[in-house]
Design an enzyme around this catalytic site. Structure first.
Site, PDB file in Angstrom:
ATOM      1  N   CYS A 130     -56.574 -14.955  37.231  1.00 30.81           N
ATOM      2  CA  CYS A 130     -57.648 -15.315  36.297  1.00 30.81           C
ATOM      3  C   CYS A 130     -58.848 -15.791  37.109  1.00 30.81           C
ATOM      4  O   CYS A 130     -58.982 -15.428  38.291  1.00 30.81           O
ATOM      5  CB  CYS A 130     -57.172 -16.352  35.283  1.00 30.81           C
ATOM      6  SG  CYS A 130     -56.650 -17.928  36.005  1.00 30.81           S
ATOM      7  N   ASN A 145     -57.485 -19.980  38.382  1.00 30.19           N
ATOM      8  CA  ASN A 145     -56.078 -20.163  38.785  1.00 30.19           C
ATOM      9  C   ASN A 145     -55.573 -21.567  38.442  1.00 30.19           C
ATOM     10  O   ASN A 145     -54.703 -22.111  39.133  1.00 30.19           O
ATOM     11  CB  ASN A 145     -55.859 -19.836  40.264  1.00 30.19           C
ATOM     12  CG  ASN A 145     -54.389 -19.674  40.687  1.00 30.19           C
ATOM     13  OD1 ASN A 145     -54.045 -19.909  41.829  1.00 30.19           O
ATOM     14  ND2 ASN A 145     -53.529 -19.282  39.786  1.00 30.19           N
ATOM     15  N   CYS A 152     -55.467 -22.353  34.689  1.00 32.66           N
ATOM     16  CA  CYS A 152     -55.040 -22.290  33.284  1.00 32.66           C
ATOM     17  C   CYS A 152     -54.191 -21.050  32.993  1.00 32.66           C
ATOM     18  O   CYS A 152     -52.977 -21.145  32.829  1.00 32.66           O
ATOM     19  CB  CYS A 152     -56.251 -22.317  32.339  1.00 32.66           C
ATOM     20  SG  CYS A 152     -57.198 -23.847  32.415  1.00 32.66           S
ATOM     21  N   ARG A 153     -54.827 -19.889  32.919  1.00 30.52           N
ATOM     22  CA  ARG A 153     -54.124 -18.698  32.431  1.00 30.52           C
ATOM     23  C   ARG A 153     -53.134 -18.117  33.432  1.00 30.52           C
ATOM     24  O   ARG A 153     -51.981 -17.833  33.085  1.00 30.52           O
ATOM     25  CB  ARG A 153     -55.144 -17.625  32.007  1.00 30.52           C
ATOM     26  CG  ARG A 153     -55.959 -18.034  30.793  1.00 30.52           C
ATOM     27  CD  ARG A 153     -57.169 -17.148  30.605  1.00 30.52           C
ATOM     28  NE  ARG A 153     -58.139 -17.328  31.692  1.00 30.52           N
ATOM     29  CZ  ARG A 153     -59.239 -16.618  31.851  1.00 30.52           C
ATOM     30  NH1 ARG A 153     -59.515 -15.654  30.992  1.00 30.52           N
ATOM     31  NH2 ARG A 153     -60.057 -16.854  32.851  1.00 30.52           N
ATOM     32  N   SER A 154     -53.589 -17.897  34.664  1.00 35.30           N
ATOM     33  CA  SER A 154     -52.669 -17.227  35.613  1.00 35.30           C
ATOM     34  C   SER A 154     -51.485 -18.094  36.030  1.00 35.30           C
ATOM     35  O   SER A 154     -50.384 -17.564  36.198  1.00 35.30           O
ATOM     36  CB  SER A 154     -53.414 -16.654  36.815  1.00 35.30           C
ATOM     37  OG  SER A 154     -54.115 -17.646  37.531  1.00 35.30           O
ATOM     38  N   ASP A 181     -60.139 -17.553  27.812  1.00 28.37           N
ATOM     39  CA  ASP A 181     -60.204 -18.694  28.719  1.00 28.37           C
ATOM     40  C   ASP A 181     -60.153 -19.981  27.893  1.00 28.37           C
ATOM     41  O   ASP A 181     -61.049 -20.230  27.091  1.00 28.37           O
ATOM     42  CB  ASP A 181     -61.515 -18.601  29.501  1.00 28.37           C
ATOM     43  CG  ASP A 181     -61.673 -19.710  30.516  1.00 28.37           C
ATOM     44  OD1 ASP A 181     -60.872 -20.654  30.497  1.00 28.37           O
ATOM     45  OD2 ASP A 181     -62.613 -19.616  31.316  1.00 28.37           O
TER      46      ASP A 181
HETATM   47  P1  4NP Z   1     -58.612 -20.091  34.213  1.00 26.80           P
HETATM   48  O1  4NP Z   1     -59.599 -21.132  33.454  1.00 26.80           O
HETATM   49  O2  4NP Z   1     -59.487 -18.978  34.750  1.00 26.80           O
HETATM   50  O3  4NP Z   1     -57.690 -19.641  33.134  1.00 26.80           O
HETATM   51  O4  4NP Z   1     -57.923 -20.885  35.308  1.00 26.80           O
HETATM   52  C1  4NP Z   1     -60.755 -21.639  34.045  1.00 26.80           C
HETATM   53  C2  4NP Z   1     -60.670 -22.772  34.801  1.00 26.80           C
HETATM   54  C3  4NP Z   1     -61.825 -23.307  35.364  1.00 26.80           C
HETATM   55  C4  4NP Z   1     -63.046 -22.687  35.176  1.00 26.80           C
HETATM   56  C5  4NP Z   1     -63.112 -21.536  34.428  1.00 26.80           C
HETATM   57  C6  4NP Z   1     -61.968 -21.008  33.866  1.00 26.80           C
HETATM   58  N1  4NP Z   1     -64.218 -23.254  35.741  1.00 26.80           N
HETATM   59  O5  4NP Z   1     -65.311 -22.692  35.516  1.00 26.80           O
HETATM   60  O6  4NP Z   1     -64.136 -24.259  36.461  1.00 26.80           O
END
Ligand code: 4NP
Length: 150
Positions: A3, A6, A8-10, A120
């Site tokens: 994602c 790294n 939340c989703r992945s 997200d």
């Molecule tokens: P992820 O979520 O891609 O599912 O890990 C996010 C975590 C942090 C951010 C964006 C998406 N950020 O912009 O910090």
């Protein structure tokens, strides 16, 4: 599983898949996750995602964020993007057609050709984390059926 951050989703995608492989006594499959960004390198998964994982019987407390690198194409056979932005970022790092062929949008395993995103959850409410869990619970079932049991 890849994602943006790294955190939340992945990591939950990796955690669910890892738990299912363990529960089903499937050996010889290695799992990992990464983010296309450098924002959260070295961090544990987001506390909200860790809590949602636990309440669904999955523990991801041990995972640490890292950034996706082109060398990952040498290590992995199947690389799942959570959304089309992650997909495009990885394709941009591909060195050849074989690398590109490894990258797939994860929800296309559930709804082929629809190019749906795992949304997200980072900036939303707590319910977004359970929704992500539910989407990836279904997707990982399909992946195990298709590539491990298939
Ligand atoms: P992820 O979520 O891609 O599912 O890990 C996010 C975590 C942090 C951010 C964006 C998406 N950020 O912009 O910090």
């Amino acid at each position: 599983m890849v994602c943006l951050g790294n955190i939340c989703r992945s990591p939950i995608a990796e955690g669910i898949l890892r738990q299912k492989l363990l529960d089903q006594n499937i050996e010889g499959v290695s799992t990992d996750s990464a983010g296309t960004s450098s924002y959260h390198i070295g961090e544990a998964p987001d506390a909200r995602m860790r809590q949602t994982a636990k309440s669904n019987g999955v523990n991801i407390d041990d995972l640490k964020a890292r950034q996706f690198v082109a060398q990952d194409y040498d290590e992995f056979d199947l690389i799942y993007a959570m959304d089309s932005s992650n997909y495009n970022n990885m394709i941009a790092l591909a060195r050849n057609e074989e690398d590109k062929s490894k990258v797939k949008l994860i929800l296309n395993e559930v709804n082929p050709g629809k190019n749906q995103a795992v949304p997200d959850p980072y900036y939303g409410g707590d319910e977004g984390f359970q929704h992500v869990f539910d989407l990836l619970d279904v997707a990982t079932d399909v992946i195990i059926d298709k590539y491990v049991n298939g």
